[in-house]
Design a protein around this motif. Structure first.
Motif, PDB file in Angstrom:
ATOM      1  N   ASP A  31       0.851  -1.180  -0.138  1.00  0.00           N
ATOM      2  CA  ASP A  31       0.025   0.034   0.114  1.00  0.00           C
ATOM      3  C   ASP A  31       0.788   1.354   0.061  1.00  0.00           C
ATOM      4  O   ASP A  31       1.984   1.298   0.503  1.00  0.00           O
ATOM      5  CB  ASP A  31      -0.820  -0.032   1.272  1.00  0.00           C
ATOM      6  N   PHE A  32       0.378   2.233  -0.619  1.00  0.00           N
ATOM      7  CA  PHE A  32       0.767   3.396  -0.634  1.00  0.00           C
ATOM      8  C   PHE A  32       0.396   4.682   0.350  1.00  0.00           C
ATOM      9  O   PHE A  32       0.875   5.610   0.548  1.00  0.00           O
ATOM     10  CB  PHE A  32       1.144   4.244  -2.094  1.00  0.00           C
ATOM     11  N   SER A  33      -0.859   4.182   0.478  1.00  0.00           N
ATOM     12  CA  SER A  33      -1.603   5.418   1.142  1.00  0.00           C
ATOM     13  C   SER A  33      -2.388   4.660   2.073  1.00  0.00           C
ATOM     14  O   SER A  33      -3.600   3.737   1.761  1.00  0.00           O
ATOM     15  CB  SER A  33      -2.487   6.202   0.212  1.00  0.00           C
ATOM     16  N   LEU A  34      -2.413   4.916   3.385  1.00  0.00           N
ATOM     17  CA  LEU A  34      -3.301   4.511   4.452  1.00  0.00           C
ATOM     18  C   LEU A  34      -4.286   5.144   5.009  1.00  0.00           C
ATOM     19  O   LEU A  34      -3.917   6.329   5.406  1.00  0.00           O
ATOM     20  CB  LEU A  34      -2.278   3.634   5.369  1.00  0.00           C
ATOM     21  N   SER A  35      -5.414   4.807   5.560  1.00  0.00           N
ATOM     22  CA  SER A  35      -6.244   5.646   6.632  1.00  0.00           C
ATOM     23  C   SER A  35      -6.269   5.189   7.845  1.00  0.00           C
ATOM     24  O   SER A  35      -6.781   5.815   9.105  1.00  0.00           O
ATOM     25  CB  SER A  35      -7.726   5.640   6.064  1.00  0.00           C
ATOM     26  N   GLY A 155      -2.720   8.802   6.868  1.00  0.00           N
ATOM     27  CA  GLY A 155      -3.268  10.016   6.888  1.00  0.00           C
ATOM     28  C   GLY A 155      -2.921  11.262   5.902  1.00  0.00           C
ATOM     29  O   GLY A 155      -2.666  11.048   4.831  1.00  0.00           O
ATOM     30  N   ALA A 156      -2.566  12.412   6.388  1.00  0.00           N
ATOM     31  CA  ALA A 156      -2.027  13.609   5.719  1.00  0.00           C
ATOM     32  C   ALA A 156      -0.774  13.414   5.593  1.00  0.00           C
ATOM     33  O   ALA A 156       0.273  12.997   5.969  1.00  0.00           O
ATOM     34  CB  ALA A 156      -2.555  14.860   6.257  1.00  0.00           C
ATOM     35  N   PRO A 157      -0.314  13.636   3.878  1.00  0.00           N
ATOM     36  CA  PRO A 157       0.978  13.674   3.665  1.00  0.00           C
ATOM     37  C   PRO A 157       1.931  14.754   4.370  1.00  0.00           C
ATOM     38  O   PRO A 157       1.533  15.603   4.654  1.00  0.00           O
ATOM     39  CB  PRO A 157       0.954  13.846   1.928  1.00  0.00           C
ATOM     40  N   TYR A 180      -1.871  12.050  -9.845  1.00  0.00           N
ATOM     41  CA  TYR A 180      -3.270  11.752 -10.254  1.00  0.00           C
ATOM     42  C   TYR A 180      -2.978  11.545 -11.846  1.00  0.00           C
ATOM     43  O   TYR A 180      -2.168  12.303 -12.569  1.00  0.00           O
ATOM     44  CB  TYR A 180      -4.264  12.725 -10.175  1.00  0.00           C
ATOM     45  N   ASP A 182      -4.219  12.219 -14.570  1.00  0.00           N
ATOM     46  CA  ASP A 182      -4.366  13.251 -15.707  1.00  0.00           C
ATOM     47  C   ASP A 182      -3.829  14.543 -15.377  1.00  0.00           C
ATOM     48  O   ASP A 182      -4.354  15.661 -15.648  1.00  0.00           O
ATOM     49  CB  ASP A 182      -5.845  13.549 -15.963  1.00  0.00           C
ATOM     50  N   GLU A 183      -3.116  14.696 -14.241  1.00  0.00           N
ATOM     51  CA  GLU A 183      -2.401  15.727 -13.836  1.00  0.00           C
ATOM     52  C   GLU A 183      -0.999  15.594 -13.806  1.00  0.00           C
ATOM     53  O   GLU A 183      -0.342  14.758 -13.446  1.00  0.00           O
ATOM     54  CB  GLU A 183      -2.839  16.329 -12.334  1.00  0.00           C
ATOM     55  N   GLU A 265       2.857   5.269  -7.007  1.00  0.00           N
ATOM     56  CA  GLU A 265       1.585   5.070  -7.440  1.00  0.00           C
ATOM     57  C   GLU A 265       0.867   6.118  -7.885  1.00  0.00           C
ATOM     58  O   GLU A 265       0.930   7.245  -7.406  1.00  0.00           O
ATOM     59  CB  GLU A 265       0.589   4.230  -6.311  1.00  0.00           C
ATOM     60  N   LEU A 267      -2.964   7.469  -9.093  1.00  0.00           N
ATOM     61  CA  LEU A 267      -4.370   7.282  -9.099  1.00  0.00           C
ATOM     62  C   LEU A 267      -5.080   7.500 -10.464  1.00  0.00           C
ATOM     63  O   LEU A 267      -4.832   8.636 -11.017  1.00  0.00           O
ATOM     64  CB  LEU A 267      -4.936   7.920  -7.923  1.00  0.00           C
ATOM     65  N   GLN A 268      -6.162   6.796 -10.556  1.00  0.00           N
ATOM     66  CA  GLN A 268      -7.225   7.396 -11.477  1.00  0.00           C
ATOM     67  C   GLN A 268      -7.697   8.635 -11.313  1.00  0.00           C
ATOM     68  O   GLN A 268      -7.679   8.814 -10.014  1.00  0.00           O
ATOM     69  CB  GLN A 268      -8.137   6.222 -11.534  1.00  0.00           C
ATOM     70  N   PRO A 269      -8.093   9.382 -12.042  1.00  0.00           N
ATOM     71  CA  PRO A 269      -8.551  10.724 -11.607  1.00  0.00           C
ATOM     72  C   PRO A 269      -9.765  10.755 -11.152  1.00  0.00           C
ATOM     73  O   PRO A 269     -10.714   9.841 -11.134  1.00  0.00           O
ATOM     74  CB  PRO A 269      -8.684  11.447 -13.076  1.00  0.00           C
TER      75      PRO A 269
ATOM     76  N   ARG B  50      -9.644  21.375  -7.994  1.00  0.00           N
ATOM     77  CA  ARG B  50     -10.057  19.871  -7.563  1.00  0.00           C
ATOM     78  C   ARG B  50      -9.708  19.987  -6.002  1.00  0.00           C
ATOM     79  O   ARG B  50      -9.927  19.042  -5.619  1.00  0.00           O
ATOM     80  CB  ARG B  50      -9.305  18.918  -8.363  1.00  0.00           C
ATOM     81  N   GLU B  63     -11.900   2.462   9.740  1.00  0.00           N
ATOM     82  CA  GLU B  63     -10.946   3.437   9.180  1.00  0.00           C
ATOM     83  C   GLU B  63     -10.097   2.870   8.185  1.00  0.00           C
ATOM     84  O   GLU B  63      -9.580   3.451   7.502  1.00  0.00           O
ATOM     85  CB  GLU B  63     -10.528   3.725  10.634  1.00  0.00           C
ATOM     86  N   LYS B  64      -9.675   1.420   8.500  1.00  0.00           N
ATOM     87  CA  LYS B  64      -8.858   0.933   7.462  1.00  0.00           C
ATOM     88  C   LYS B  64      -9.317   1.339   5.912  1.00  0.00           C
ATOM     89  O   LYS B  64      -8.288   1.294   5.083  1.00  0.00           O
ATOM     90  CB  LYS B  64      -8.688  -0.490   7.634  1.00  0.00           C
ATOM     91  N   ARG B  67      -9.455   4.980   3.104  1.00  0.00           N
ATOM     92  CA  ARG B  67      -8.548   5.142   1.651  1.00  0.00           C
ATOM     93  C   ARG B  67      -8.980   4.763   0.443  1.00  0.00           C
ATOM     94  O   ARG B  67      -8.681   4.928  -0.643  1.00  0.00           O
ATOM     95  CB  ARG B  67      -7.089   4.623   2.127  1.00  0.00           C
ATOM     96  N   TRP B  73     -10.105  10.605  -0.314  1.00  0.00           N
ATOM     97  CA  TRP B  73      -9.235  10.292   0.842  1.00  0.00           C
ATOM     98  C   TRP B  73      -7.926  11.367   0.172  1.00  0.00           C
ATOM     99  O   TRP B  73      -7.145  12.124   1.000  1.00  0.00           O
ATOM    100  CB  TRP B  73      -8.726   8.866   0.802  1.00  0.00           C
ATOM    101  N   ARG B  74      -7.482  11.100  -0.815  1.00  0.00           N
ATOM    102  CA  ARG B  74      -6.013  11.849  -1.266  1.00  0.00           C
ATOM    103  C   ARG B  74      -6.214  13.122  -1.582  1.00  0.00           C
ATOM    104  O   ARG B  74      -5.470  14.105  -1.322  1.00  0.00           O
ATOM    105  CB  ARG B  74      -5.562  10.897  -2.427  1.00  0.00           C
ATOM    106  N   SER B  78      -7.971  12.671   3.770  1.00  0.00           N
ATOM    107  CA  SER B  78      -6.757  12.083   4.697  1.00  0.00           C
ATOM    108  C   SER B  78      -6.308  13.366   5.480  1.00  0.00           C
ATOM    109  O   SER B  78      -5.708  13.299   6.708  1.00  0.00           O
ATOM    110  CB  SER B  78      -5.744  12.061   3.932  1.00  0.00           C
ATOM    111  N   GLN B  79      -6.579  14.630   5.383  1.00  0.00           N
ATOM    112  CA  GLN B  79      -6.381  15.779   5.972  1.00  0.00           C
ATOM    113  C   GLN B  79      -7.439  16.260   7.110  1.00  0.00           C
ATOM    114  O   GLN B  79      -7.296  17.354   7.492  1.00  0.00           O
ATOM    115  CB  GLN B  79      -5.914  16.981   5.197  1.00  0.00           C
ATOM    116  N   ARG B 127     -18.674  13.616 -11.092  1.00  0.00           N
ATOM    117  CA  ARG B 127     -18.225  14.872 -10.902  1.00  0.00           C
ATOM    118  C   ARG B 127     -19.403  15.718 -11.701  1.00  0.00           C
ATOM    119  O   ARG B 127     -19.873  15.603 -12.673  1.00  0.00           O
ATOM    120  CB  ARG B 127     -17.010  15.284 -11.560  1.00  0.00           C
TER     121      ARG B 127
END
Lengths: 269, 155
Positions: A31-35, A155-157, A180, A182-183, A265, A267-269, B50, B63-64, B67, B73-74, B78-79, B127
């Motif tokens: 995983d690259f991003s966790l909650s 969480g937050a980067p 992302y 598309d960015e 990683e 992400l899809q937009p 965005r 919580e797991k 994401r 989340w991104r 997440s913040q 969207r």
């Protein structure tokens, strides 16, 4: 005569560290991003295809830098034939950097009279020097700084770029865990603490086994050491930057090699 | 301290329209599947870069897996500290829900985002651009994980 020259050239190229091993080396997390705090598992391997494990790597140099800057060692490391695996506890909020290498390594190459092929050594520079026989000719030393890394965020980067000032490093730009498809993403690299201008960045998407071309897109770093990368598809990518610097004649180190790779990683937009 | 100054500068740079009401009608479709889990859903308003301007609803469980609402989340989930009063809550069963949000929105182009992700199911991120003058109704039908989404914005 021509044939002999080619043979000689091949041998000398083989003697250098990075050229000899053209495999891509990479760290791939589950995983690259966790909650939520969790253990993340890694593959550490060298391969030609992305991301298919092929040769297990030594985990001696693997370090995990947590968001507070504390250094951890891998948990449950197992080196297998095709892959090395280890776990990392991701429990603090912010961005972890998982890395291997980044410190100078030295190589020697010298010819002992009467022997068919040149001899080679690898280790600390002082030790290498001590092992050179008095009658050896064509003595050469090279230095290599090779860094492999990846980033995981809970969480937050946060900012956890490497800034050792040694070798090639990713030092800024887009956060590696918020990309992302598309960015375009701007990345900034340093070479020995200064903008790595003019170096080539190679960006390769996952899944090389299922297409006819590598799909690598190359960018040249600008004066600030930056390049804006366009992603072709969502997914996992390997970004590689390398440099070979021939030192002026008379320098103790004949050549310096630098390499860097990061798994990301997108992400899809 | 630095952060505070930054926020103050941002507030000054963005002009707000006073007290707008955003009403979102959101349909979670019935699924004819062997293993059904209620979707995790996030509803938010984003600006033209965005970035999240407002969270409207966040319906989640463990919580797991927050994401897995990967855009939300991104982009800023997440913040954000959950729970958010009047916004976050448990997942909902299939049906049509009406969400009402009152407050100040920044001027300019805004987009309503609805993201749904279902365990052993799919994901959908809708969207829906909100009316330019922040007055009127727009709607769109989801293709799989979401049914009809309608947004009404009024001063």
């Amino acid at each position: 005569m021509k044939k002999q020259m080619i043979v000689a050239l091949t041998v000398s190229v083989m003697g250098w560290p990075l050229v000899a091993d053209a495999h891509k080396r990479w760290l791939l997390p589950t995983d690259f991003s966790l909650s939520d705090a969790e253990q993340v598992s890694f593959d550490f391997t060298a391969s030609n295809n992305l991301f298919y494990v092929d040769k297990g790597m030594s985990m001696d140099g693997v370090e995990i830098i947590d968001p507070a800057g504390e250094v951890h060692k891998p948990i449950n490391p197992v080196k297998r034939k095709r892959r090395s695996v280890f776990d990392v506890d991701i429990e603090k909020e912010g961005t972890y950097r998982v890395m291997s290498g980044g410190k100078p390594m030295y190589f020697s190459s010298f010819q002992v009279p009467g022997e068919e092929k040149p001899s080679r050594g690898r280790g600390a520079l002082d030790e290498l020097k001590a092992k050179i026989p008095a009658n050896a000719t064509d003595v050469k030393f090279s230095e290599s700084i090779s860094l492999l890394e990846t980033y995981i965020t809970l969480g937050a980067p946060s900012d956890n770029f490497g800034k050792s000032g040694q070798g090639i490093e990713l030092v800024g730009g887009a956060h590696p865990n918020t990309l992302y498809a598309d960015e375009p993403s701007r990345f900034v690299f340093n070479l020995n603490g200064k903008p790595a201008k003019g170096l080539t960045v190679e960006v390769t998407p996952d899944g090389t086994r299922y297409r006819d071309e590598e799909g690598t897109v190359s960018y040249t770093l600008d004066d600030k050491g930056a390049a804006e990368v366009n992603w072709s598809v969502p997914g996992r990518y390997l970004i590689e930057v390398g440099a070979e610097i021939e030192m002026p004649k008379g320098n103790e180190i004949a050549k310096r090699y630098y390499s860097y790779s990061v798994t990301l990683e997108v992400l899809q937009p | 301290m630095r952060k505070l100054v930054g926020v103050a500068a941002l507030m000054a740079a963005t002009s707000f329209v006073q007290a707008e009401t955003l009403t979102v009608e959101l349909n979670i479709p019935e699924m004819d599947v062997a293993e059904y889990h209620r979707p995790y859903i996030a509803v938010w308003v984003s600006d033209d870069s965005r970035q999240i301007v407002e969270h409207v609803a966040v319906w989640v469980e463990q919580e797991k897996w927050w994401r897995d609402l990967r855009s939300w989340w991104r982009r800023g989930g997440s913040q954000t500290e959950l729970p958010i009063d009047g916004v976050s809550g448990a997942t909902r069963k299939p049906g049509t829900y009406t969400l009402t949000w009152d407050g100040d929105l920044p001027e300019g182009a805004l987009t309503l985002n609805v993201e749904a992700v279902r365990e052993v199911g799919g994901r959908e991120h809708i969207r829906l651009p909100l009316p330019a003058n922040h007055n009127g109704k727009v709607e769109v039908k989801g293709s799989k994980e979401l049914g009809l989404i309608a947004a009404t914005i009024a001063p």
